[in-house]
Scaffold this motif. Structure first.
Motif, PDB file in Angstrom:
ATOM      1  N   LEU A  18       0.822  -1.205   0.000  1.00 51.75           N
ATOM      2  CA  LEU A  18       0.000   0.000   0.000  1.00 51.75           C
ATOM      3  C   LEU A  18       0.861   1.263   0.000  1.00 51.75           C
ATOM      4  N   GLN A  19       1.954   1.272   0.768  1.00 56.44           N
ATOM      5  CA  GLN A  19       2.769   2.485   0.825  1.00 56.44           C
ATOM      6  C   GLN A  19       3.352   2.834  -0.544  1.00 56.44           C
ATOM      7  N   HIS A  20       3.675   1.808  -1.358  1.00 57.67           N
ATOM      8  CA  HIS A  20       4.223   2.069  -2.683  1.00 57.67           C
ATOM      9  C   HIS A  20       3.142   2.523  -3.649  1.00 57.67           C
ATOM     10  N   ARG A  21       1.973   1.895  -3.569  1.00 56.88           N
ATOM     11  CA  ARG A  21       0.866   2.300  -4.431  1.00 56.88           C
ATOM     12  C   ARG A  21       0.387   3.701  -4.065  1.00 56.88           C
ATOM     13  N   LEU A  22       0.399   4.001  -2.769  1.00 56.96           N
ATOM     14  CA  LEU A  22       0.005   5.334  -2.322  1.00 56.96           C
ATOM     15  C   LEU A  22       1.014   6.377  -2.798  1.00 56.96           C
ATOM     16  N   ALA A  23       2.287   6.045  -2.733  1.00 55.37           N
ATOM     17  CA  ALA A  23       3.322   6.967  -3.219  1.00 55.37           C
ATOM     18  C   ALA A  23       3.109   7.278  -4.695  1.00 55.37           C
ATOM     19  N   ARG A  24       2.760   6.247  -5.480  1.00 58.82           N
ATOM     20  CA  ARG A  24       2.510   6.452  -6.911  1.00 58.82           C
ATOM     21  C   ARG A  24       1.282   7.342  -7.122  1.00 58.82           C
ATOM     22  N   ALA A  26       2.474   7.369   7.356  1.00 59.73           N
ATOM     23  CA  ALA A  26       3.495   7.466   8.400  1.00 59.73           C
ATOM     24  C   ALA A  26       4.818   6.863   7.910  1.00 59.73           C
ATOM     25  N   LYS A  27       4.751   5.761   7.167  1.00 63.88           N
ATOM     26  CA  LYS A  27       5.968   5.156   6.621  1.00 63.88           C
ATOM     27  C   LYS A  27       6.634   6.098   5.620  1.00 63.88           C
ATOM     28  N   LEU A  28       5.833   6.714   4.752  1.00 59.08           N
ATOM     29  CA  LEU A  28       6.380   7.633   3.762  1.00 59.08           C
ATOM     30  C   LEU A  28       6.950   8.881   4.433  1.00 59.08           C
ATOM     31  N   GLU A  29       6.294   9.313   5.498  1.00 59.93           N
ATOM     32  CA  GLU A  29       6.797  10.468   6.236  1.00 59.93           C
ATOM     33  C   GLU A  29       8.109  10.117   6.926  1.00 59.93           C
ATOM     34  N   GLY A  30       8.190   8.903   7.468  1.00 59.23           N
ATOM     35  CA  GLY A  30       9.417   8.458   8.126  1.00 59.23           C
ATOM     36  C   GLY A  30      10.590   8.372   7.171  1.00 59.23           C
ATOM     37  N   LEU A  31      10.312   8.159   5.885  1.00 58.46           N
ATOM     38  CA  LEU A  31      11.365   8.112   4.873  1.00 58.46           C
ATOM     39  C   LEU A  31      11.725   9.506   4.355  1.00 58.46           C
ATOM     40  N   GLY A  32      11.051  10.524   4.883  1.00 60.79           N
ATOM     41  CA  GLY A  32      11.342  11.896   4.464  1.00 60.79           C
ATOM     42  C   GLY A  32      10.758  12.264   3.117  1.00 60.79           C
ATOM     43  N   LEU A  33       9.722  11.514   2.666  1.00 66.21           N
ATOM     44  CA  LEU A  33       9.133  11.768   1.356  1.00 66.21           C
ATOM     45  C   LEU A  33       7.994  12.778   1.412  1.00 66.21           C
ATOM     46  N   LEU A  34       7.451  13.003   2.611  1.00 66.75           N
ATOM     47  CA  LEU A  34       6.343  13.938   2.757  1.00 66.75           C
ATOM     48  C   LEU A  34       6.201  14.353   4.207  1.00 66.75           C
ATOM     49  N   SER A  35       5.394  15.366   4.431  1.00 72.32           N
ATOM     50  CA  SER A  35       5.002  15.754   5.783  1.00 72.32           C
ATOM     51  C   SER A  35       3.498  16.017   5.769  1.00 72.32           C
ATOM     52  N   GLN A  36       2.839  15.658   6.862  1.00 69.42           N
ATOM     53  CA  GLN A  36       1.389  15.747   6.919  1.00 69.42           C
ATOM     54  C   GLN A  36       0.920  16.966   7.689  1.00 69.42           C
ATOM     55  N   GLY A  37      -0.180  17.566   7.197  1.00 68.50           N
ATOM     56  CA  GLY A  37      -0.858  18.633   7.889  1.00 68.50           C
ATOM     57  C   GLY A  37      -2.323  18.265   8.017  1.00 68.50           C
ATOM     58  N   TYR A  38      -3.158  19.230   8.383  1.00 65.10           N
ATOM     59  CA  TYR A  38      -4.592  18.972   8.495  1.00 65.10           C
ATOM     60  C   TYR A  38      -5.195  18.948   7.099  1.00 65.10           C
ATOM     61  N   LYS A  39      -5.646  17.780   6.669  1.00 68.71           N
ATOM     62  CA  LYS A  39      -6.217  17.573   5.337  1.00 68.71           C
ATOM     63  C   LYS A  39      -5.279  18.072   4.241  1.00 68.71           C
ATOM     64  N   SER A  40      -3.986  17.951   4.488  1.00 72.31           N
ATOM     65  CA  SER A  40      -3.011  18.368   3.478  1.00 72.31           C
ATOM     66  C   SER A  40      -1.753  17.513   3.607  1.00 72.31           C
ATOM     67  N   ILE A  41      -1.046  17.406   2.491  1.00 74.09           N
ATOM     68  CA  ILE A  41       0.198  16.641   2.444  1.00 74.09           C
ATOM     69  C   ILE A  41       1.218  17.464   1.671  1.00 74.09           C
ATOM     70  N   ASP A  42       2.365  17.709   2.282  1.00 74.61           N
ATOM     71  CA  ASP A  42       3.452  18.412   1.608  1.00 74.61           C
ATOM     72  C   ASP A  42       4.462  17.372   1.125  1.00 74.61           C
ATOM     73  N   LEU A  43       4.680  17.330  -0.172  1.00 70.82           N
ATOM     74  CA  LEU A  43       5.645  16.403  -0.751  1.00 70.82           C
ATOM     75  C   LEU A  43       7.015  17.059  -0.763  1.00 70.82           C
ATOM     76  N   THR A  44       8.037  16.299  -0.425  1.00 70.24           N
ATOM     77  CA  THR A  44       9.372  16.897  -0.298  1.00 70.24           C
ATOM     78  C   THR A  44      10.255  16.675  -1.514  1.00 70.24           C
ATOM     79  N   ASN A  45      10.088  15.523  -2.182  1.00 70.31           N
ATOM     80  CA  ASN A  45      10.949  15.216  -3.329  1.00 70.31           C
ATOM     81  C   ASN A  45      10.202  14.252  -4.253  1.00 70.31           C
ATOM     82  N   LEU A  46       9.741  14.762  -5.397  1.00 71.91           N
ATOM     83  CA  LEU A  46       8.919  13.946  -6.295  1.00 71.91           C
ATOM     84  C   LEU A  46       9.703  12.808  -6.934  1.00 71.91           C
ATOM     85  N   GLU A  47      10.976  13.038  -7.232  1.00 72.59           N
ATOM     86  CA  GLU A  47      11.785  11.983  -7.846  1.00 72.59           C
ATOM     87  C   GLU A  47      11.953  10.815  -6.884  1.00 72.59           C
ATOM     88  N   ARG A  48      12.265  11.119  -5.620  1.00 67.76           N
ATOM     89  CA  ARG A  48      12.410  10.055  -4.628  1.00 67.76           C
ATOM     90  C   ARG A  48      11.076   9.359  -4.364  1.00 67.76           C
TER      91      ARG A  48
END
Length: 242
Positions: free
Chosen positions: A154-160, A203-225
């Motif tokens: 799921l974490q990989h499909r969600l990342a996609r 939470a797994k994706l956030e732990g890898l530094g790929l995103l950060s979560q807010g209230y009903k929002s998601i900040d992506l940090t690096n699209l290539e990664r």
């Protein structure tokens, strides 16, 4: 409520969409010439599944639209989440059949509505532009093929899926958005999963530094990664599909 549009200023905004910007000027002007801006409050329907198609095309110019339906057990299923400047409604334009899915404003929204009768008459007089309408639909079909039967945990499909959302599901490939306004509940409906599973995957994706979560929002940090992670398959991924 429908309001007229300022054609020149609207054309400049709509050019942010890659399909629209690639169209000939005469098609662009035909799309906006008789169009009206329809304003929706959050939760209000633009149209419902099975409703007679009165408009040829729609474009989100403010806010966001959910295209969704209900499964046989009544569970909501979110097909796609549309933000500015995404065009939709092309299926009914092409086949002349009623709308499919429900189009609901997720937040207060402004939708450009292109009248069916006047625009189809224009296309009959300018048939070469049907190819551009076909391109709009094919772009969406390509995305659909990417998400049907996605492999991986799921974490990989969600990342996609987050990567696709950042790129407007193909509408802004060269100008992606690094901030997504979407809730975990909507992601769960979109992925056919549970909110708890989505929360864990985020939470797994956030732990890898790929995103950060807010209230009903998601900040992506690096699209290539993010895409690299989406395409990474481990042996356990083939059976881990919550």
């Amino acid at each position: 409520m429908d309001t007229p549009v300022d054609i020149n200023s609207l054309l400049a905004d709509l050019d942010k969409d890659e399909w629209f910007s690639s169209c000939a000027d005469e098609l662009k002007r035909a799309l906006v010439r008789d169009a009206k801006v329809h304003r929706l409050l959050a939760g209000e329907a633009l149209y419902r599944d099975g409703e007679f198609a009165k408009h040829a095309l729609f474009c989100v110019i403010g806010g966001a639209i959910r295209l969704s339906s209900s499964l046989h057990d009544g569970t909501p299923s979110l097909l796609v989440y549309l933000e500015p400047c995404h065009w939709f409604g092309d299926i009914s334009l092409i086949d002349g059949q009623p709308y499919i899915r429900d189009a609901i404003a997720d937040i207060d929204a402004q939708i450009l509505c292109v009248p069916m009768q006047s625009f189809t008459q224009w296309l009959e007089q300018n048939p070469k532009h049907w190819r551009d309408i076909a391109r709009l639909s094919i772009n969406k079909l390509r995305v659909a093929y990417q998400v049907i039967g996605e492999p991986g945990a799921l974490q990989h499909r969600l990342a996609r899926r987050l990567w696709l959302m950042a790129h407007g599901f193909g509408s802004r490939m060269h100008s992606p958005s690094m901030q997504l306004s979407v809730s975990q509940e909507h992601l769960a409906q979109m992925m056919g999963s549970t909110r708890q599973s989505i929360n864990a995957a985020l939470a797994k994706l956030e732990g890898l530094g790929l995103l950060s979560q807010g209230y009903k929002s998601i900040d992506l940090t690096n699209l290539e990664r993010l895409l690299n992670h989406a395409n990474r398959l481990d042996v356990d991924d083939l059976v881990d599909r919550p």
